[in-house]
Motif scaffolding. Structure first.
Motif, short mmCIF file in Angstrom:
data_model
loop_
_atom_site.label_atom_id
_atom_site.label_comp_id
_atom_site.label_asym_id
_atom_site.label_seq_id
_atom_site.Cartn_x
_atom_site.Cartn_y
_atom_site.Cartn_z
N SER A 160 -79.55 106.99 -31.60
CA SER A 160 -78.46 107.48 -32.46
C SER A 160 -77.18 106.68 -32.28
O SER A 160 -76.09 107.18 -32.57
CB SER A 160 -78.20 108.95 -32.16
N SER A 168 -86.11 104.54 -26.00
CA SER A 168 -87.51 104.30 -25.64
C SER A 168 -87.71 103.01 -24.85
O SER A 168 -88.84 102.64 -24.55
CB SER A 168 -88.39 104.26 -26.90
N ALA A 176 -77.08 112.13 -23.50
CA ALA A 176 -78.09 113.11 -23.89
C ALA A 176 -77.46 114.32 -24.58
O ALA A 176 -78.09 114.95 -25.44
CB ALA A 176 -78.89 113.56 -22.67
N THR A 177 -76.23 114.65 -24.23
CA THR A 177 -75.59 115.84 -24.80
C THR A 177 -74.68 115.53 -25.98
O THR A 177 -74.45 116.41 -26.82
CB THR A 177 -74.77 116.58 -23.73
N GLN A 184 -74.55 112.03 -27.70
CA GLN A 184 -74.97 110.88 -28.51
C GLN A 184 -73.76 110.09 -29.03
O GLN A 184 -73.71 109.69 -30.19
CB GLN A 184 -75.85 111.32 -29.70
N THR A 242 -89.93 106.60 -32.75
CA THR A 242 -88.63 106.85 -33.35
C THR A 242 -88.01 105.55 -33.83
O THR A 242 -88.03 104.55 -33.14
CB THR A 242 -87.70 107.52 -32.33
N PRO A 279 -88.13 110.39 -23.78
CA PRO A 279 -88.33 109.60 -24.99
C PRO A 279 -87.45 110.05 -26.16
O PRO A 279 -87.52 109.50 -27.24
CB PRO A 279 -89.80 109.87 -25.32
N LYS A 280 -86.60 111.06 -25.92
CA LYS A 280 -85.87 111.67 -27.03
C LYS A 280 -84.71 110.83 -27.53
O LYS A 280 -84.42 110.80 -28.74
CB LYS A 280 -85.36 113.05 -26.61
N TYR A 281 -84.03 110.12 -26.61
CA TYR A 281 -82.79 109.44 -26.99
C TYR A 281 -82.91 107.91 -26.95
O TYR A 281 -82.06 107.21 -27.50
CB TYR A 281 -81.65 109.88 -26.07
N THR A 321 -92.87 104.96 -28.27
CA THR A 321 -92.23 106.02 -29.05
C THR A 321 -91.98 105.48 -30.44
O THR A 321 -91.50 104.37 -30.61
CB THR A 321 -90.90 106.43 -28.39
N LEU A 351 -83.09 109.68 -20.63
CA LEU A 351 -83.03 109.39 -22.07
C LEU A 351 -84.39 109.21 -22.74
O LEU A 351 -84.49 109.37 -23.96
CB LEU A 351 -82.17 108.15 -22.32
#
Length: 384
Positions: free
Chosen positions: A319, A122, A96-97, A99, A41, A118-120, A39, A116
């Motif tokens: 984050s 990796s 996830a909700t 951060q 990010t 790949p959005k939050y 990822t 978590l």
């Protein structure tokens, strides 16, 4: 400030490496490493004045609280947020909700990737292994009988006919006796919920040659078990009225301090260890653990869980409000002093720590103490 701590800890780790710290036993046969898409990010460093808040598995409360106290002593200027120690699934969902966490830690290898990635985040770092145990209420006749049998088993030759019969009697009392009730966690909120089911399936397979033997006796009888979100709620039940005599959703890492705390209150409880081929705490038995799995349905949702060793993992989310503090905390965890804290709570450090996911995203100060999963391919089967 964390840079100064990092330098000191790196020196300490270099010294510690010379005397040798616990490493996961290696297998001779290599296993193909799991491949995970990288990822891209980027993790951005934030001001060190931001709160440093940890979200971690409830069973890490004791070891992590001690590490937090040590870290605060090293870094008195750190602004510490209120940590959340709860079921791994609950912690990951909250990250996830909201951060809000600078560091997330789980009691299995699947929660962080499934919630978590790949959005939050990796990657996850596997840093320790503990084992399943059974907490026993010694205020009850059944609890005292099981504890007596367990003490007897400690004097017998492992794997002998006599030893096997003793363990069969132990599980018969726990799972088959109509007058006993077991406490278990919810598999959807707490990994120890499905791991307790793994233990019953492995015990059935090992002692009765039938993985369903003990599992069916417990989970097909709604009067046989009480389920709560975490093992802490189960301890309250045991302490309040002995409505559960045995807690199956328990790790060495929480059973040690929690039973001591209740004993200090005058309540007679203890924990018993389990044979390594059913306790999910011995890497040498991974292939045997994988002979069973657990499927659970709740509120119309069905999930199947692999029976892996109880491995603690951690990640610094993208984050993270205070990434620098999270790095410093993990450097403390990897130090000889940090490893001793883990060991004192029944957690065997994985040295070097193993990274599943995007290794390039691991912060540079942590890389001397970690390796990508590809370097430790014998562990690949315990990750998603």
């Amino acid at each position: 400030m964390w840079l100064y701590l990092a330098v000191g800890l790196i020196i300490g780790l270099a010294i510690g490496a010379g005397v040798g710290y616990v490493a996961v036993p290696r297998k001779t046969a290599a296993i193909t490493a799991t491949k995970v898409s990288a990822t891209t990010t980027t993790m951005t460093s934030t001001a060190s004045s931001a709160p440093f808040t940890i979200g971690a598995a409830g069973t890490l409360k004791f070891s992590f609280s001690q590490l937090l106290s040590m870290y605060k002593a090293y870094n008195p200027s750190i602004v510490e947020g209120q940590p959340l120690f709860a079921g791994s699934g609950e912690v990951a969902q909250k990250e996830a909700t909201t951060q809000v966490f600078s560091l997330v830690a789980s009691a299995d290898t699947t929660t962080i990737p499934s919630v978590l990635f790949p959005k939050y985040a990796s990657y996850e770092i596997a840093f320790g292994v503990t084992q399943m145990v059974v907490i026993v209420d010694l205020e009850t006749p059944a609890g005292r009988e099981v504890y007596s049998l367990w003490r007897q088993a400690q004097q017998e030759t492992p794997m002998s006919a006599e030893w096997n019969q003793t363990w069969e009697r132990i599980f018969d009392i726990i799972a088959l006796n109509s007058s006993t009730v077991v406490g278990v966690s919810n598999p959807f909120t707490d990994p120890s919920g499905y791991q307790a089911q793994c233990v019953l399936r492995l015990a059935g397979l090992a002692f009765m040659h039938n993985a369903s033997y003990y599992w069916d006796a417990v989970y097909n009888n709604v009067n046989k078990y009480q389920m709560r979100n975490t093992e802490i709620d189960l301890l309250t039940l045991m302490y309040a009225n002995s409505s559960v005599q045995f807690i199956l959703s328990a790790y060495m890492s929480n059973a040690m301090p929690q039973t001591e705390a209740y004993q200090a209150k005058g309540f007679n409880m203890t924990y018993i260890t389990l044979p390594p081929f059913i306790n999910l705490g011995n890497m040498s038995y991974v292939n045997f653990y994988h002979q069973v799995n657990v499927t659970w349905t709740e509120l119309g949702q069905t999930k199947t869980f692999a029976c892996n060793p109880v491995v603690y993992t951690t990640t610094i989310p993208f984050s993270a409000p205070n990434q620098q503090a999270a790095i410093g905390f993990l450097l403390l965890l990897f130090s000889p002093a940090g490893q001793r804290v883990l060991e004192s709570y029944g957690i065997n450090p994985i040295v070097p720590a193993v990274v599943y996911g995007n290794y390039s995203a691991v912060p540079a100060p942590l890389k001397p103490f970690t390796v990508p999963l590809a370097n430790e391919s014998y562990l690949s089967s315990i990750f998603p």
